[in-house]
Motif scaffolding. Structure first.
Motif, PDB file in Angstrom:
ATOM      1  N   UNK A  95       0.820  -1.229   0.000  1.00  0.00           N
ATOM      2  CA  UNK A  95       0.000   0.000   0.000  1.00  0.00           C
ATOM      3  C   UNK A  95       0.844   1.264   0.000  1.00  0.00           C
ATOM      4  N   UNK A  96       1.829   1.304  -0.895  1.00  0.00           N
ATOM      5  CA  UNK A  96       2.719   2.474  -0.992  1.00  0.00           C
ATOM      6  C   UNK A  96       2.365   3.335  -2.208  1.00  0.00           C
ATOM      7  N   UNK A  97       1.121   3.759  -2.296  1.00  0.00           N
ATOM      8  CA  UNK A  97       0.708   4.565  -3.452  1.00  0.00           C
ATOM      9  C   UNK A  97       0.843   6.050  -3.135  1.00  0.00           C
ATOM     10  N   UNK A  98       0.860   6.863  -4.210  1.00  0.00           N
ATOM     11  CA  UNK A  98       0.821   8.316  -4.051  1.00  0.00           C
ATOM     12  C   UNK A  98       2.141   8.929  -3.641  1.00  0.00           C
TER      13      UNK A  98
ATOM     14  N   UNK B 251       9.387  10.098  -2.013  1.00  0.00           N
ATOM     15  CA  UNK B 251       8.635   9.589  -0.864  1.00  0.00           C
ATOM     16  C   UNK B 251       8.153   8.167  -1.120  1.00  0.00           C
ATOM     17  N   UNK B 252       7.705   7.925  -2.342  1.00  0.00           N
ATOM     18  CA  UNK B 252       7.205   6.593  -2.672  1.00  0.00           C
ATOM     19  C   UNK B 252       8.336   5.571  -2.652  1.00  0.00           C
ATOM     20  N   UNK B 253       9.483   5.943  -3.206  1.00  0.00           N
ATOM     21  CA  UNK B 253      10.647   5.038  -3.189  1.00  0.00           C
ATOM     22  C   UNK B 253      11.011   4.670  -1.755  1.00  0.00           C
TER      23      UNK B 253
ATOM     24  N   UNK C 272      10.081  -1.573 -15.179  1.00  0.00           N
ATOM     25  CA  UNK C 272      10.912  -0.407 -14.909  1.00  0.00           C
ATOM     26  C   UNK C 272      10.227   0.647 -14.040  1.00  0.00           C
ATOM     27  N   UNK C 273       9.284   0.209 -13.205  1.00  0.00           N
ATOM     28  CA  UNK C 273       8.601   1.166 -12.333  1.00  0.00           C
ATOM     29  C   UNK C 273       9.437   1.404 -11.077  1.00  0.00           C
ATOM     30  N   UNK C 274       9.024   2.371 -10.269  1.00  0.00           N
ATOM     31  CA  UNK C 274       9.760   2.709  -9.048  1.00  0.00           C
ATOM     32  C   UNK C 274       9.936   1.497  -8.147  1.00  0.00           C
ATOM     33  N   UNK C 275       8.918   0.653  -8.057  1.00  0.00           N
ATOM     34  CA  UNK C 275       8.989  -0.544  -7.210  1.00  0.00           C
ATOM     35  C   UNK C 275      10.126  -1.465  -7.628  1.00  0.00           C
ATOM     36  N   UNK C 276      10.357  -1.551  -8.937  1.00  0.00           N
ATOM     37  CA  UNK C 276      11.417  -2.406  -9.475  1.00  0.00           C
ATOM     38  C   UNK C 276      12.763  -2.006  -8.889  1.00  0.00           C
ATOM     39  N   UNK C 277      13.063  -0.721  -8.988  1.00  0.00           N
ATOM     40  CA  UNK C 277      14.327  -0.191  -8.479  1.00  0.00           C
ATOM     41  C   UNK C 277      14.409  -0.298  -6.961  1.00  0.00           C
ATOM     42  N   UNK C 278      13.353   0.144  -6.270  1.00  0.00           N
ATOM     43  CA  UNK C 278      13.371   0.198  -4.807  1.00  0.00           C
ATOM     44  C   UNK C 278      13.569  -1.184  -4.186  1.00  0.00           C
ATOM     45  N   UNK C 279      12.867  -2.174  -4.710  1.00  0.00           N
ATOM     46  CA  UNK C 279      12.954  -3.526  -4.135  1.00  0.00           C
ATOM     47  C   UNK C 279      14.260  -4.218  -4.508  1.00  0.00           C
ATOM     48  N   UNK C 280      14.808  -3.892  -5.677  1.00  0.00           N
ATOM     49  CA  UNK C 280      16.118  -4.437  -6.049  1.00  0.00           C
ATOM     50  C   UNK C 280      17.190  -3.936  -5.085  1.00  0.00           C
ATOM     51  N   UNK C 281      17.130  -2.662  -4.739  1.00  0.00           N
ATOM     52  CA  UNK C 281      18.101  -2.083  -3.803  1.00  0.00           C
ATOM     53  C   UNK C 281      18.001  -2.764  -2.437  1.00  0.00           C
ATOM     54  N   UNK C 282      16.768  -2.906  -1.953  1.00  0.00           N
ATOM     55  CA  UNK C 282      16.566  -3.552  -0.642  1.00  0.00           C
ATOM     56  C   UNK C 282      17.120  -4.968  -0.657  1.00  0.00           C
ATOM     57  N   UNK C 283      16.812  -5.730  -1.698  1.00  0.00           N
ATOM     58  CA  UNK C 283      17.267  -7.117  -1.780  1.00  0.00           C
ATOM     59  C   UNK C 283      18.793  -7.211  -1.741  1.00  0.00           C
ATOM     60  N   UNK C 284      19.455  -6.393  -2.536  1.00  0.00           N
ATOM     61  CA  UNK C 284      20.922  -6.457  -2.582  1.00  0.00           C
ATOM     62  C   UNK C 284      21.545  -6.072  -1.251  1.00  0.00           C
TER      63      UNK C 284
END
Length: 368
Positions: A67-70, A75-77, A101-113
């Motif tokens: 539920x990370x919309x808006x 802020x969303x990242x 290639x949405x924000x979630x793609x980048x944000x979750x890749x960073x967290x995982x690494x």
């Protein structure tokens, strides 16, 4: 047990991950020690993404919606990273799979690494060359820290090789979005607007616009729409518009009996419209792929594309964003001289099977 966390943040992501989920479930049933957790970040709030949305794609509801919309992109990242880190701590995996290639793609890749979890990027390596696009920033950052790339084209592999990625990381498997398209094509649904407007096969246009360069500048949007109305001649234009675009359109007072602004459609309804249209006018990358496979002429309101195969082999032509560029393309279309689409290698409906086979081999997981 080999566990995969699959991340999706926006509607198109779910079209891309549906075939992967189907293949994982097939492997599970055949005794392979593999399971998955589907995380919806909630990046894009879409009221059409109800239970029926997942039913249409034949996938279960996500295990969790973060539920990370808006809010702003920054802020969303941050919100996605905080929420996903918590979920990954509670539900550790062998690998985090991100798509698109949405924000979630980048944000979750960073967290995982940062949590020392391997990352696989489905649709890795595509590039528009336009660093002003948020999606391009997301692609570059994600690909810089990805372990395994599942690519849609040779060009994507070349881009990654130039970035210094090793051959053992690259798997040219095809396009999972096309897996979904081909599987669901027999199930396309005639939308209500077909009968209410009186649409006929190949006798109307589908229009989509969502990129800020096209819809955020009031004058630019007005000029584009007026020219599209002129160049489409006497045919209806069906414009499924998101609330943000509708709000901007309401300020323009563009009224034409042929321009039909409708609410966003379901996946099966929208692709029914695309399949039967005379042409699609869009600024969306994913729609250019679908139109090409369906062999429907596609005019893209952009100066660049991260999907060059839709131009070299597909039905897509870049029109740019200047209204004066449209007339020659519509003249060509109405003269019946539009190019025909050719088969794009590996866009055959079998991508997910190749993808999971390659991943399990790379990770040393037995399929026996």
């Amino acid at each position: 047990m080999y566990r995969i966390t699959i991340v999706a943040g926006a509607r198109p992501n779910f079209m891309k991950i549906a075939p992967i989920i189907h293949e994982i479930e097939r492997l599970e049933q055949n005794g392979v020690q593999i399971d998955y957790r589907l995380v919806h970040t909630g990046q894009h709030y879409d009221k059409n993404m109800s239970g029926s949305f997942f039913e249409q794609l034949e996938i279960p509801d996500p295990h969790i919606n973060l539920e990370c919309s808006g809010n702003s992109q920054a802020e969303q990242t941050a919100a996605i990273m905080i929420a996903f880190e918590k979920d990954l701590i509670e539900h550790p995996s062998n690998l985090v799979m991100v798509v698109g290639d949405v924000t979630s793609t980048m944000a979750c890749a960073i967290v995982a690494k940062k949590m020392h979890t391997k990352v696989a990027h489905v649709e890795g390596g595509i590039r528009s060359g336009d660093i002003n696009m948020p999606e391009e920033v997301n692609r570059i950052i994600t690909d810089s820290i990805t372990d395994y790339f599942f690519t849609t084209s040779k060009k994507a592999n070349e881009n990654l090789e130039q970035q210094g990625m090793g051959e053992e990381q690259l798997f040219l498997v095809g396009n999972t979005m096309i897996d979904t398209l081909l599987k669901q094509q027999p199930n396309f649904i005639k939308p209500p607007c077909w009968d209410s407007i009186g649409l006929k096969n190949q006798n109307y246009f589908v229009l989509t616009m969502h990129r800020p360069a096209n819809v955020d500048a009031q004058e630019k949007l007005q000029e584009l729409l007026k020219e599209i109305i002129v160049q489409t001649r006497e045919l209806p234009i069906i414009f499924p518009a998101h609330p943000r675009t509708v709000k901007m359109l309401s300020k323009l007072h563009i009224e034409d009996e042929r321009l039909h602004i409708v609410k966003p459609l379901s996946y099966l309804e929208f692709n029914y419209l695309v399949e039967h249209a005379k042409a699609v006018i869009t600024d969306s990358g994913g729609i250019t792929e679908e139109a090409s496979v369906l062999n429907v002429p596609c005019i893209t309101l952009r100066n660049n594309t991260e999907r060059p195969e839709t131009i070299s082999l597909g039905t897509n032509i870049l029109a740019g964003t200047q209204p004066e560029n449209l007339k020659p393309l519509f003249d060509r279309l109405f003269e019946g001289n539009w190019k025909k689409g050719r088969k794009i290698p590996l866009w055959d409906g079998q991508t997910a099977e190749r993808l999971l086979k390659a991943l399990l081999e790379a990770e040393g997981v037995s399929e026996a």
